[in-house]
Design a protein around this motif. Structure first.
Motif, mmCIF file in Angstrom:
data_model
loop_
_atom_site.group_PDB
_atom_site.id
_atom_site.type_symbol
_atom_site.label_atom_id
_atom_site.label_comp_id
_atom_site.label_asym_id
_atom_site.label_seq_id
_atom_site.Cartn_x
_atom_site.Cartn_y
_atom_site.Cartn_z
ATOM 1 N N GLU A 150 6.161 10.459 -2.584
ATOM 2 C CA GLU A 150 5.471 9.441 -1.789
ATOM 3 C C GLU A 150 4.093 9.947 -1.384
ATOM 4 O O GLU A 150 3.976 11.017 -0.791
ATOM 5 C CB GLU A 150 6.268 9.131 -0.510
ATOM 6 C CG GLU A 150 7.616 8.503 -0.773
ATOM 7 C CD GLU A 150 8.280 7.981 0.505
ATOM 8 O OE1 GLU A 150 7.675 8.106 1.599
ATOM 9 O OE2 GLU A 150 9.393 7.447 0.404
ATOM 10 N N THR A 152 0.338 8.516 0.473
ATOM 11 C CA THR A 152 -0.247 7.384 1.204
ATOM 12 C C THR A 152 -1.630 7.074 0.620
ATOM 13 O O THR A 152 -2.160 7.832 -0.197
ATOM 14 C CB THR A 152 -0.425 7.694 2.703
ATOM 15 O OG1 THR A 152 -1.383 8.741 2.833
ATOM 16 C CG2 THR A 152 0.887 8.102 3.338
ATOM 17 N N GLU A 153 -2.185 6.006 1.105
ATOM 18 C CA GLU A 153 -3.530 5.616 0.659
ATOM 19 C C GLU A 153 -4.562 6.696 1.009
ATOM 20 O O GLU A 153 -5.648 6.713 0.448
ATOM 21 C CB GLU A 153 -3.910 4.279 1.306
ATOM 22 C CG GLU A 153 -3.056 3.136 0.786
ATOM 23 C CD GLU A 153 -3.014 1.940 1.734
ATOM 24 O OE1 GLU A 153 -3.413 0.851 1.296
ATOM 25 O OE2 GLU A 153 -2.593 2.092 2.886
ATOM 26 N N SER A 179 5.550 6.655 -5.468
ATOM 27 C CA SER A 179 5.630 5.585 -4.475
ATOM 28 C C SER A 179 4.402 5.604 -3.570
ATOM 29 O O SER A 179 3.956 6.666 -3.145
ATOM 30 C CB SER A 179 6.908 5.800 -3.648
ATOM 31 O OG SER A 179 7.002 4.825 -2.634
ATOM 32 N N LEU A 180 3.853 4.439 -3.299
ATOM 33 C CA LEU A 180 2.705 4.347 -2.391
ATOM 34 C C LEU A 180 3.234 4.012 -0.992
ATOM 35 O O LEU A 180 3.739 2.920 -0.749
ATOM 36 C CB LEU A 180 1.717 3.282 -2.891
ATOM 37 C CG LEU A 180 0.386 3.167 -2.157
ATOM 38 C CD1 LEU A 180 -0.352 4.501 -2.127
ATOM 39 C CD2 LEU A 180 -0.496 2.108 -2.817
ATOM 40 N N PHE A 183 1.956 1.349 2.872
ATOM 41 C CA PHE A 183 0.993 0.453 2.256
ATOM 42 C C PHE A 183 0.440 -0.557 3.258
ATOM 43 O O PHE A 183 1.188 -1.182 3.996
ATOM 44 C CB PHE A 183 1.606 -0.296 1.062
ATOM 45 C CG PHE A 183 0.619 -1.200 0.381
ATOM 46 C CD1 PHE A 183 -0.382 -0.670 -0.409
ATOM 47 C CD2 PHE A 183 0.665 -2.570 0.572
ATOM 48 C CE1 PHE A 183 -1.330 -1.493 -1.009
ATOM 49 C CE2 PHE A 183 -0.266 -3.405 -0.027
ATOM 50 C CZ PHE A 183 -1.271 -2.862 -0.822
ATOM 51 N N SER A 189 -6.523 0.322 -1.281
ATOM 52 C CA SER A 189 -6.756 0.673 -2.672
ATOM 53 C C SER A 189 -6.474 -0.524 -3.581
ATOM 54 O O SER A 189 -6.197 -0.368 -4.752
ATOM 55 C CB SER A 189 -5.850 1.837 -3.053
ATOM 56 O OG SER A 189 -4.534 1.557 -2.660
ATOM 57 N N LEU A 193 -5.173 -0.758 -7.618
ATOM 58 C CA LEU A 193 -3.727 -0.600 -7.535
ATOM 59 C C LEU A 193 -3.061 -0.872 -8.885
ATOM 60 O O LEU A 193 -2.110 -0.196 -9.284
ATOM 61 C CB LEU A 193 -3.178 -1.563 -6.474
ATOM 62 C CG LEU A 193 -1.761 -1.349 -5.980
ATOM 63 C CD1 LEU A 193 -1.557 0.081 -5.507
ATOM 64 C CD2 LEU A 193 -1.453 -2.323 -4.844
ATOM 65 N N PHE A 198 1.986 3.815 -10.104
ATOM 66 C CA PHE A 198 3.065 3.763 -9.115
ATOM 67 C C PHE A 198 4.169 2.835 -9.626
ATOM 68 O O PHE A 198 3.891 1.860 -10.317
ATOM 69 C CB PHE A 198 2.547 3.221 -7.775
ATOM 70 C CG PHE A 198 1.645 4.167 -7.042
ATOM 71 C CD1 PHE A 198 2.168 5.277 -6.391
ATOM 72 C CD2 PHE A 198 0.268 3.969 -7.007
ATOM 73 C CE1 PHE A 198 1.339 6.161 -5.721
ATOM 74 C CE2 PHE A 198 -0.571 4.849 -6.343
ATOM 75 C CZ PHE A 198 -0.028 5.949 -5.694
ATOM 76 N N LEU A 201 6.141 0.439 -3.981
ATOM 77 C CA LEU A 201 5.248 0.285 -2.848
ATOM 78 C C LEU A 201 6.100 0.179 -1.581
ATOM 79 O O LEU A 201 7.074 -0.575 -1.547
ATOM 80 C CB LEU A 201 4.458 -0.999 -3.100
ATOM 81 C CG LEU A 201 3.255 -1.349 -2.256
ATOM 82 C CD1 LEU A 201 2.303 -2.186 -3.091
ATOM 83 C CD2 LEU A 201 3.699 -2.118 -1.050
#
Ligand code: C2E
Ligand code: MG
Ligand code: MG
Ligand code: MG
Length: 293
Positions: A150, A152-153, A179-180, A183, A189, A193, A198, A201
């Motif tokens: 995982e 993050t942005e 995995s983002l 979100f 992003s 995206l 990915f 989400l």
């Protein structure tokens, strides 16, 4: 506070800042030794499929047991670990523990698809990160698809889009899931995206909170699920705390739900008890939903 010939330093060394710096330095020292002595623990939080309550995955969340303060939550020490670079060591420690636990669960026949591990931006962009991940999987004999990373942005901050893409591609080649996380909570992003590899989400908790009580929040939540769907991504709803939030995530066909309503993060020995507890609640909830119809 030390007043020097340069008056401005008086402000710089003003008490609150000084105290904060000292507290952080102490925290860093303690964290370093906790890491060295293997004191940090991982708790795991289930991610369940709403259609049948099946366990999809478990997110590894680091915990720091402290003699006086009990469990220190990661929100208090991850930022310090990031700032001091300790996150590299911490991240590797967490990854190793999680892979080991996942391999162990797999051997005992515990049914789950994958374990998710959080990766900090600094850790993500360290040279040879992907190689380290590959090595870890080999060491513990864990199939790559059973590990989900995982990010993050925030990985997009201070890093070129191309570098992020290169690292993600390397990880994709290994076969781990990507995995983002959180979100919608940070730097958006959206524009690229679709071009990032990915598979999943995770909608930030903020969007689900009280979405069952405010139609506009529900619409926003639904729109984000729709966005993820149109990009061919799986969706996890994070932070379902109430029956209402759980039911809403299920109604909007999230692939998995993670939140206190299902279970908090608990030590590996307690996972099965928590899941049993959840299944009881889930069964009675479904009866209620049936009766309402
Ligand atoms: P995250 O990755 O978004 O993890 C989810 C956080 O939300 C966890 O907090 C979890 O306990 C909490 N949570 C889950 N369900 C609910 C709910 O229904 N309601 C509420 N209010 N909260 C819920 P935790 O364990 O304190 O972790 C906080 C953050 O610390 C994580 O957010 C992640 O960004 C970071 N973190 C945790 N472990 C690690 C780690 O091993 N490495 C790195 N780099 N970061 C970590
Ligand atoms: Mg996470
Ligand atoms: Mg999250
Ligand atoms: Mg978070």
């Amino acid at each position: 506070a030390a007043k020097t010939s340069k008056g401005s330093r008086y402000v710089f060394f003003s008490a609150p800042l000084n105290e904060r710096v000292q507290a952080e330095m102490l925290m860093e020292t303690l964290l370093r030794s906790a890491l060295k002595t293997g004191l940090l623990k991982l708790h795991y939080q289930p991610q369940v499929r709403p259609t049948d309550g099946r366990l999809i995955g478990l997110e590894a969340l680091v915990r720091w047991p402290h003699v006086e303060r009990g469990l220190i939550p990661p929100g208090e020490f991850i930022p310090i670990a990031e700032k001091t670079g300790l996150i590299l060591e911490l991240g590797q420690y967490v990854l190793e523990k999680a892979c080991k636990q996942a391999a162990k669960w797999r051997q005992t026949g515990f049914a789950f698809n994958r374990v998710s591990v959080n990766v900090s931006p600094l850790q993500f962009r360290q040279p040879r990160f992907a190689a380290m991940v590959r090595q870890m999987l080999t060491t513990y004999g864990l199939p790559a698809r059973m590990l989900c990373l995982e990010v993050t942005e925030n990985v997009f901050l201070d890093t070129s889009e191309q570098l992020v893409l290169d690292i993600l591609s390397e990880l994709q080649d290994i076969g781990v899931q990507l995995s983002l996380d959180d979100f919608g909570s940070g730097y958006s992003s959206l524009s690229y995206l679709h071009s990032l590899p990915f598979q999943e989400l995770k909608i930030d908790r903020a969007f689900l909170t009280e979405a069952d009580r405010h139609p506009q929040k529900e619409q926003l939540f639904e729109a984000i699920v729709g966005l993820a769907r149109s990009l061919g991504l799986r969706v996890i709803a994070e932070g379902a705390e109430t029956a209402g939030e759980y039911v809403l995530s299920a109604e909007h066909q999230c692939d998995a739900i993670q939140g206190y309503f299902c279970s908090p993060a608990v030590s590996p020995e307690h996972i099965e008890d928590c899941l049993d507890e959840f299944h009881k609640i889930r069964t009675s909830l479904h009866k209620q939903i049936e009766q309402k119809r």
